[in-house]
Design a protein around this motif. Structure first.
Motif, short mmCIF file in Angstrom:
data_model
loop_
_atom_site.label_atom_id
_atom_site.label_comp_id
_atom_site.label_asym_id
_atom_site.label_seq_id
_atom_site.Cartn_x
_atom_site.Cartn_y
_atom_site.Cartn_z
N CYS A 103 -4.04 11.19 2.12
CA CYS A 103 -3.48 11.06 3.47
C CYS A 103 -2.73 12.33 3.87
O CYS A 103 -2.92 12.84 4.98
CB CYS A 103 -2.56 9.85 3.52
N ILE A 104 -1.87 12.81 3.00
CA ILE A 104 -1.11 14.02 3.31
C ILE A 104 -2.03 15.21 3.51
O ILE A 104 -1.88 15.98 4.46
CB ILE A 104 -0.05 14.29 2.21
N ASP A 105 -3.03 15.34 2.64
CA ASP A 105 -3.95 16.47 2.73
C ASP A 105 -4.79 16.40 4.00
O ASP A 105 -4.77 17.32 4.82
CB ASP A 105 -4.85 16.47 1.49
N VAL A 106 -5.49 15.30 4.19
CA VAL A 106 -6.47 15.19 5.27
C VAL A 106 -5.83 14.93 6.63
O VAL A 106 -6.21 15.55 7.62
CB VAL A 106 -7.51 14.09 4.93
N SER A 107 -4.87 14.05 6.68
CA SER A 107 -4.31 13.68 7.98
C SER A 107 -3.19 14.59 8.43
O SER A 107 -3.07 14.88 9.62
CB SER A 107 -3.79 12.24 7.94
N PHE A 108 -2.37 15.04 7.51
CA PHE A 108 -1.20 15.83 7.88
C PHE A 108 -1.47 17.33 7.78
O PHE A 108 -1.47 18.04 8.79
CB PHE A 108 0.00 15.42 7.01
N THR B 232 -3.24 8.70 -5.46
CA THR B 232 -4.42 9.38 -4.91
C THR B 232 -4.51 9.14 -3.40
O THR B 232 -4.80 10.07 -2.64
CB THR B 232 -5.70 8.88 -5.60
N ALA B 233 -4.23 7.92 -2.96
CA ALA B 233 -4.30 7.61 -1.53
C ALA B 233 -3.26 8.39 -0.74
O ALA B 233 -3.55 8.90 0.35
CB ALA B 233 -4.12 6.11 -1.31
N VAL B 234 -2.05 8.50 -1.26
CA VAL B 234 -0.99 9.27 -0.59
C VAL B 234 -1.38 10.73 -0.52
O VAL B 234 -1.24 11.38 0.53
CB VAL B 234 0.37 9.06 -1.29
N LYS B 235 -1.88 11.26 -1.62
CA LYS B 235 -2.30 12.68 -1.64
C LYS B 235 -3.39 12.93 -0.61
O LYS B 235 -3.35 13.92 0.12
CB LYS B 235 -2.76 13.07 -3.04
N ASP C 39 0.85 -1.19 0.00
CA ASP C 39 0.00 0.00 0.00
C ASP C 39 0.89 1.24 0.00
O ASP C 39 1.83 1.33 0.79
CB ASP C 39 -0.88 -0.03 1.26
N PRO C 40 0.61 2.21 -0.87
CA PRO C 40 1.48 3.39 -0.95
C PRO C 40 1.49 4.25 0.32
O PRO C 40 2.51 4.88 0.63
CB PRO C 40 0.95 4.18 -2.15
N PHE D 1 9.54 18.46 5.56
CA PHE D 1 8.52 19.17 4.79
C PHE D 1 8.74 18.98 3.29
O PHE D 1 7.80 18.77 2.53
CB PHE D 1 8.50 20.65 5.14
N GLU D 2 9.99 19.05 2.86
CA GLU D 2 10.29 18.85 1.45
C GLU D 2 9.98 17.42 1.02
O GLU D 2 9.46 17.19 -0.08
CB GLU D 2 11.75 19.20 1.17
N TYR D 3 10.26 16.47 1.89
CA TYR D 3 9.97 15.08 1.58
C TYR D 3 8.45 14.86 1.45
O TYR D 3 7.99 14.21 0.50
CB TYR D 3 10.56 14.17 2.66
N ILE D 4 7.70 15.39 2.38
CA ILE D 4 6.24 15.25 2.35
C ILE D 4 5.67 15.94 1.10
O ILE D 4 4.80 15.39 0.43
CB ILE D 4 5.59 15.84 3.63
N ALA D 5 6.17 17.13 0.78
CA ALA D 5 5.69 17.84 -0.41
C ALA D 5 6.01 17.04 -1.67
O ALA D 5 5.18 16.95 -2.58
CB ALA D 5 6.30 19.23 -0.48
N GLY D 6 7.19 16.46 -1.74
CA GLY D 6 7.56 15.64 -2.88
C GLY D 6 6.69 14.39 -2.98
O GLY D 6 6.28 14.00 -4.08
N ALA D 7 6.41 13.79 -1.86
CA ALA D 7 5.54 12.61 -1.83
C ALA D 7 4.14 12.97 -2.31
O ALA D 7 3.49 12.20 -3.01
CB ALA D 7 5.50 12.01 -0.43
N TYR D 8 3.68 14.16 -1.92
CA TYR D 8 2.36 14.61 -2.36
C TYR D 8 2.36 14.80 -3.88
O TYR D 8 1.47 14.30 -4.57
CB TYR D 8 1.94 15.91 -1.66
#
Length: 125
Positions: free
Chosen positions: A84-89, A79-82, A2-3, A67-74
């Motif tokens: 998660c980052i948007d809603v949870s983080f 879609t699931a990663v995006k 799972d991503p 922060f740069e790592y999270i932004a790059g991951a986004y």
């Protein structure tokens, strides 16, 4: 794999010190959800840990790489990663932080994180 689980594992591996703090916030809130499937809730705890760092006056530079790592991951994520980052983080970031404490972070966070924050809150922190 799972991503979102892969992102969770990579953040914990690359940022162990802050991950330990996030684990503590996660355990306090979700002690009964510490097993598989709790990654979304853990990213909320990661935001809590960062919020605590801001409250304590820890400089942005300390967490710039995260922060740069999270932004790059986004940007590159599924879609699931995006989601998660948007809603949870991001939606939990800057929560109840005095403006003078979050201002240095807000000025420096990557634009992807700023855009997500503004899309949800419709204002700067």
């Amino acid at each position: 794999m799972d991503p979102v689980v892969a992102l969770y594992q990579s953040v914990k591996e690359k940022f162990p010190a802050l991950s330990v703090r996030a684990d503590a916030f996660h355990k306090t809130r979700w002690e009964d959800m510490l097993d598989i499937g709790a990654e979304y809730a853990w990213f909320e705890a990661l935001a809590d840990a960062l919020n605590d760092e801001m409250r304590r006056g820890i400089p942005y530079q300390t967490h710039k790489a995260l922060f740069e790592y999270i932004a790059g991951a986004y940007t590159a994520g599924s879609t699931a990663v995006k989601q998660c980052i948007d809603v949870s983080f991001v939606e939990n970031l800057f929560w109840q932080i005095p403006s003078e404490r979050c201002a240095p972070y807000w000025k420096a966070v990557p634009s992807a994180i700023k855009e997500l924050y503004l899309d949800f809150h419709h204002r700067e922190p």
